[in-house]
Design a protein around this motif. Structure first.
Motif, PDB file in Angstrom:
ATOM      1  N   VAL A  77       0.830  -1.206   0.000  1.00  0.00           N
ATOM      2  CA  VAL A  77       0.000   0.000   0.000  1.00  0.00           C
ATOM      3  C   VAL A  77       0.867   1.259   0.000  1.00  0.00           C
ATOM      4  O   VAL A  77       0.633   2.193  -0.766  1.00  0.00           O
ATOM      5  CB  VAL A  77      -0.981  -0.028   1.197  1.00  0.00           C
ATOM      6  CG1 VAL A  77      -1.688   1.292   1.373  1.00  0.00           C
ATOM      7  CG2 VAL A  77      -1.990  -1.162   1.011  1.00  0.00           C
ATOM      8  N   GLU A  78       1.895   1.279   0.834  1.00  0.00           N
ATOM      9  CA  GLU A  78       2.766   2.458   0.892  1.00  0.00           C
ATOM     10  C   GLU A  78       3.563   2.626  -0.402  1.00  0.00           C
ATOM     11  O   GLU A  78       3.751   3.751  -0.874  1.00  0.00           O
ATOM     12  CB  GLU A  78       3.698   2.383   2.101  1.00  0.00           C
ATOM     13  CG  GLU A  78       4.369   3.708   2.408  1.00  0.00           C
ATOM     14  CD  GLU A  78       4.990   3.763   3.797  1.00  0.00           C
ATOM     15  OE1 GLU A  78       5.538   4.824   4.125  1.00  0.00           O
ATOM     16  OE2 GLU A  78       4.914   2.777   4.556  1.00  0.00           O
ATOM     17  N   ALA A  79       3.993   1.527  -0.993  1.00  0.00           N
ATOM     18  CA  ALA A  79       4.719   1.616  -2.270  1.00  0.00           C
ATOM     19  C   ALA A  79       3.837   2.220  -3.365  1.00  0.00           C
ATOM     20  O   ALA A  79       4.306   3.027  -4.178  1.00  0.00           O
ATOM     21  CB  ALA A  79       5.210   0.227  -2.692  1.00  0.00           C
ATOM     22  N   ILE A  80       2.564   1.869  -3.385  1.00  0.00           N
ATOM     23  CA  ILE A  80       1.642   2.431  -4.384  1.00  0.00           C
ATOM     24  C   ILE A  80       1.448   3.923  -4.142  1.00  0.00           C
ATOM     25  O   ILE A  80       1.495   4.723  -5.094  1.00  0.00           O
ATOM     26  CB  ILE A  80       0.301   1.665  -4.378  1.00  0.00           C
ATOM     27  CG1 ILE A  80       0.512   0.262  -4.946  1.00  0.00           C
ATOM     28  CG2 ILE A  80      -0.766   2.427  -5.172  1.00  0.00           C
ATOM     29  CD1 ILE A  80      -0.666  -0.681  -4.766  1.00  0.00           C
ATOM     30  N   ALA A  81       1.258   4.339  -2.898  1.00  0.00           N
ATOM     31  CA  ALA A  81       1.094   5.766  -2.590  1.00  0.00           C
ATOM     32  C   ALA A  81       2.335   6.549  -3.014  1.00  0.00           C
ATOM     33  O   ALA A  81       2.220   7.636  -3.599  1.00  0.00           O
ATOM     34  CB  ALA A  81       0.804   5.967  -1.107  1.00  0.00           C
TER      35      ALA A  81
END
Length: 170
Positions: free
Chosen positions: A124-128
């Protein structure tokens, strides 16, 4: 009486542009989805405010600070961009993340990207963070740095996660 075709707005009624921001996160369980969300807000330090969800632009020159350094009024209307997700599936992972892109030219606005999913925080953080890179590319601006924060929670009965960029005034 003749009606004007354009609305007149007094400059005194305009809202000042925030000049500080902070990144917060929280996760919690609750009896209902709304209770879980409310508890996650309390966990993040913004539970006694009224959230004003905004689109994802960081004001030019805004400086990062800690939530404890913001004097947020209880019950106040607080502008922020946020990601949130909830679930009632025991054992399921839920995650929320926020990423802020700081431009090289501080007179330009930055961007705030938020993402949530039924997934582990790493994804999730990588996508953001990638969304920030993409937003800068679309705007043809140079990216100085990305600041991000997120939270993961494994649902017990009814859980929620929340990650936000809170904007305020020094």
């Amino acid at each position: 009486m003749k009606k004007s075709s354009q609305m007149q707005v007094s400059p005194q009624l305009m809202v000042d542009t925030p000049n500080i921001f902070c990144l917060v996160r929280g996760a919690s369980e609750g009896r209902t989805r709304l209770n879980a969300f409310d508890n996650a807000l309390l966990n993040a330090g913004v539970g006694d405010t009224n959230l004003m969800r905004m689109s994802s632009i960081l004001p030019p020159g805004a400086e990062q600070c800690a939530i404890r350094d913001m004097d947020l009024p209880k019950g106040g209307l607080i502008p922020l961009a946020y990601a949130t997700i909830d679930s009632t599936t025991p054992g399921r992972f839920i995650s929320s993340a926020i990423a802020v892109g700081i431009p090289e030219d501080r007179s330009e606005p930055g961007v705030i990207m938020e993402f949530e999913d039924h997934s582990k925080l790493e994804n999730v953080e990588a996508i953001a963070r990638q969304m920030v890179v993409d937003a800068f590319n679309y705007r043809k601006r140079k990216l100085k740095e990305i600041k991000s924060i997120g939270i993961e929670h494994q649902v017990e009965t009814c859980g929620a996660t929340f990650a936000a960029a809170v904007l305020w005034y020094e």
